[in-house]
Design an enzyme around this catalytic site. Structure first.
Site, PDB file in Angstrom:
ATOM      1  N   GLY A   1       0.784  -1.237   0.000  1.00 42.63           N
ATOM      2  CA  GLY A   1       0.000   0.000   0.000  1.00 42.63           C
ATOM      3  C   GLY A   1       0.810   1.278   0.000  1.00 42.63           C
ATOM      4  O   GLY A   1       0.276   2.344   0.305  1.00 42.63           O
ATOM      5  N   SER A   2       2.073   1.218  -0.399  1.00 44.92           N
ATOM      6  CA  SER A   2       2.870   2.445  -0.347  1.00 44.92           C
ATOM      7  C   SER A   2       2.333   3.481  -1.327  1.00 44.92           C
ATOM      8  O   SER A   2       2.331   4.678  -1.029  1.00 44.92           O
ATOM      9  CB  SER A   2       4.354   2.157  -0.586  1.00 44.92           C
ATOM     10  N   ASN A   3       1.841   3.055  -2.476  1.00 40.13           N
ATOM     11  CA  ASN A   3       1.276   4.020  -3.434  1.00 40.13           C
ATOM     12  C   ASN A   3      -0.038   4.608  -2.919  1.00 40.13           C
ATOM     13  O   ASN A   3      -0.273   5.810  -3.048  1.00 40.13           O
ATOM     14  CB  ASN A   3       1.062   3.362  -4.797  1.00 40.13           C
TER      15      ASN A   3
ATOM     16  N   LEU B   1      -4.211  -7.244  -8.462  1.00 36.88           N
ATOM     17  CA  LEU B   1      -3.804  -8.184  -9.504  1.00 36.88           C
ATOM     18  C   LEU B   1      -4.945  -8.853 -10.264  1.00 36.88           C
ATOM     19  O   LEU B   1      -4.700  -9.551 -11.240  1.00 36.88           O
ATOM     20  CB  LEU B   1      -2.909  -9.274  -8.891  1.00 36.88           C
TER      21      LEU B   1
ATOM     22  N   LEU C   1      -8.138  -9.256 -12.747  1.00 37.57           N
ATOM     23  CA  LEU C   1      -8.702  -8.620 -13.938  1.00 37.57           C
ATOM     24  C   LEU C   1     -10.032  -7.956 -13.567  1.00 37.57           C
ATOM     25  O   LEU C   1     -10.831  -8.539 -12.838  1.00 37.57           O
ATOM     26  CB  LEU C   1      -8.937  -9.716 -14.983  1.00 37.57           C
TER      27      LEU C   1
ATOM     28  N   ASN D   1      -4.579   2.279 -13.688  1.00 40.31           N
ATOM     29  CA  ASN D   1      -3.659   1.330 -13.046  1.00 40.31           C
ATOM     30  C   ASN D   1      -2.238   1.857 -13.202  1.00 40.31           C
ATOM     31  O   ASN D   1      -1.940   2.608 -14.131  1.00 40.31           O
ATOM     32  CB  ASN D   1      -3.782  -0.036 -13.745  1.00 40.31           C
TER      33      ASN D   1
ATOM     34  N   HIS E   1       1.702   0.399 -13.597  1.00 47.74           N
ATOM     35  CA  HIS E   1       2.496  -0.804 -13.836  1.00 47.74           C
ATOM     36  C   HIS E   1       3.978  -0.438 -13.717  1.00 47.74           C
ATOM     37  O   HIS E   1       4.402   0.573 -14.274  1.00 47.74           O
ATOM     38  CB  HIS E   1       2.197  -1.373 -15.228  1.00 47.74           C
TER      39      HIS E   1
HETATM   40  C1  GRF Z   1       3.598  -1.158  -7.471  1.00 49.05           C
HETATM   41  O1  GRF Z   1       4.893  -1.482  -7.868  1.00 49.05           O
HETATM   42  C2  GRF Z   1       2.719  -0.989  -8.679  1.00 49.05           C
HETATM   43  O2  GRF Z   1       3.399  -0.562  -9.804  1.00 49.05           O
HETATM   44  C3  GRF Z   1       2.185  -2.357  -8.902  1.00 49.05           C
HETATM   45  O3  GRF Z   1       2.047  -2.915  -7.639  1.00 49.05           O
HETATM   46  C4  GRF Z   1       2.955  -2.308  -6.728  1.00 49.05           C
HETATM   47  C5  GRF Z   1       2.195  -1.855  -5.517  1.00 49.05           C
HETATM   48  O4  GRF Z   1       3.046  -1.483  -4.477  1.00 49.05           O
HETATM   49  N1  GRF Z   1       0.989  -2.315  -9.689  1.00 49.05           N
HETATM   50  P1  GRF Z   1       2.471  -0.841  -3.143  1.00 49.05           P
HETATM   51  O5  GRF Z   1       1.535  -1.856  -2.523  1.00 49.05           O
HETATM   52  O6  GRF Z   1       1.761   0.418  -3.528  1.00 49.05           O
HETATM   53  O7  GRF Z   1       3.652  -0.574  -2.277  1.00 49.05           O
END
Ligand code: GRF
Length: 193
Positions: A16-18, A89, A91, A106, A108
């Site tokens: 969940g860092s993003n 992950l 679909l 999304n 990637h």
């Molecule tokens: C990220 O690398 C993103 O590109 C991919 O999944 C990862 C999620 O990382 N889709 P986090 O859980 O947000 O740390």
């Protein structure tokens, strides 16, 4: 002038860092929106972390996601108008795509169309990039359609690679790009609602 208050849903199943970066960015910018964080994993770290930031969280089963209207109902009842996949992950099913046309995005961790598709996630992506001795990699933020890692690209950012890079150092470089640019793209799309 906006006469409604659109909310944002984040689908995630990892650390969940993003998601945290996105929510914090909206807080810093004083943007008054509510985040809903949804996961197919009950114990995903993202749920606890984002709840601590004020998000409403929920988890769901495969059955609920693919064979019920529960998720779409939940999102529409809560005025969600933008859906962000950040480490999710599965679909996306047709009923969700149809409910949010051009409103599901999304991120990637590579330069699509390279290193994308089913099974290409996490360290697998970075390992493949290193094995192919790529000179650069990066991030792709794109609209979501019925195929994995396939919809129209919104933004790509690159970083250079050295022969000494390992999958771990590549992951670190890519992560920095993700954390810098993903919140900005989400904010731009939010402003266009
Ligand atoms: C990220 O690398 C993103 O590109 C991919 O999944 C990862 C999620 O990382 N889709 P986090 O859980 O947000 O740390």
């Amino acid at each position: 002038m906006r006469n409604h208050s659109p909310n944002i849903a984040i689908f995630a199943s990892g650390s969940g860092s993003n998601a945290v970066q996105i929510i914090n960015h909206f807080k810093t910018e004083n943007i008054d929106t509510h985040f809903f964080v949804l996961s197919n994993k009950k114990d995903a770290a993202v749920l606890e972390k984002t709840e601590a930031l004020g998000a409403t969280t929920m988890s769901f089963s495969r059955e609920e996601f693919y064979n019920s209207g529960k998720i779409v109902r939940f999102l529409t009842e809560n005025s969600v108008q933008l859906v962000v996949l950040a480490g999710f992950l599965w679909l996306v099913p047709q009923n969700l795509l149809e409910a949010f046309p051009n409103k599901i995005i999304n991120i990637h961790p590579a330069l699509l169309p390279k290193y994308g598709g089913k099974g290409m996630y996490g360290m697998r992506v970075h390992t493949a990039v290193v094995e192919a001795q790529e000179k650069e990699t990066g991030i792709t933020i794109h609209f979501v359609d019925e195929e994995y890692d396939h919809g129209k690209t919104i933004l790509q950012k690159t970083c250079n690679l050295d022969p000494s890079d390992s999958p771990e150092t590549v992951a670190k470089k890519v992560r920095q790009l993700e954390h810098k640019y993903f919140p900005l793209v989400v904010k731009e799309l939010y402003n266009d609602i």
